[in-house]
Design a protein around this motif. Sequence first.
Motif: not given
Length: 320
Positions: A160, A97, A162-163, A69-70, A179, A157, A94, A155, A72
């Motif tokens: 983040a 990312g 890039h999520h 999903t992102h 999110t 955000p 994403h 999308d 991190h």
Amino acid sequence: MKKPVQLSENVFLIDDFDLSMAERTGTYVLTEEKVTLIETSASPSIPYILEGLQTLGVSPADISYIIVTHIHLDHAGGAGLMLQHCPNAKVIVHPKGARHLVDPSRLIMGAKAVYGEKFSQLFDPIVEIPEERLVIKGEGDTLEISDRLTLEFLDTPGHANHHFSIYHPLAKGIFSGDTAGIFYPQLDRDGIGFYLPTTSPNQFDPEKMLHSIRRFKELGIERIYFGHYGMSENPSEAFKQVESWLEVFFNEAKQIVLEEKHPEKQVEYITQKLYDKIKNHLTQQGLPEQHPIYELLHLDVTVSAMGLAHYLNMKIGGTH
């Protein structure tokens, strides 16, 4: 090793034991024609994922897609290592990312700033992903994983930039990453449905987060599959609590940032203030003061305090 749990049709959850904690971060397994994983956690979690797949009778060679999903590290840090076990898989990420999975040096630097000397123990190794094994998906894109199921990407955000989140139309569910906040199934089993926002550094933005949550509401979903941790079938309560606590997080942190100019002290004071408020809230609902969940809550609040302090210092215009 906990056995994978079936949450809905063809959707299973493997406990990744992130940070050596149960029910901290999980990997979702969609056992459709093209077997799909959502999230990998960090590299120390990969043995748990492989064991969980074996329990489900899924060979790593059967996996078509690994979706993060992102980027991190507690969601995607293990993607490169997992990919080495999955010769036929591609990683879905994403647009903002992708380059950080090809070259994770900035991710590593950022995590070292947060976790310091614990970094290696928590995250090594972080394996680069070859560009040709990445697939970029953004707002409105889809991914067909069987004749009956096409996933949709939004999308989202806020936590983040890039999520993205993934809509599962058959389950009427959303894989929300971070999110829509954190769900605590440990408390749910005690009769306390509890959800908090996660405002970690350094791209947290409260307005974007609220906008993304509004989008989730508009989908009319019946289930949220959280990055941390598990599934809730009470989305309206989840959104209500996350929005309410987000306001508390922001207002308390803002007051501290305005009064205290040293960043380390800001994070310390914000953490303590929010932790005390959360503990007070839970004890009022009958949760014992010695409940093991408080260790996890303190960790989550500490990371959120870092993101709040960073955002507010940028917003207020300080250079601390």
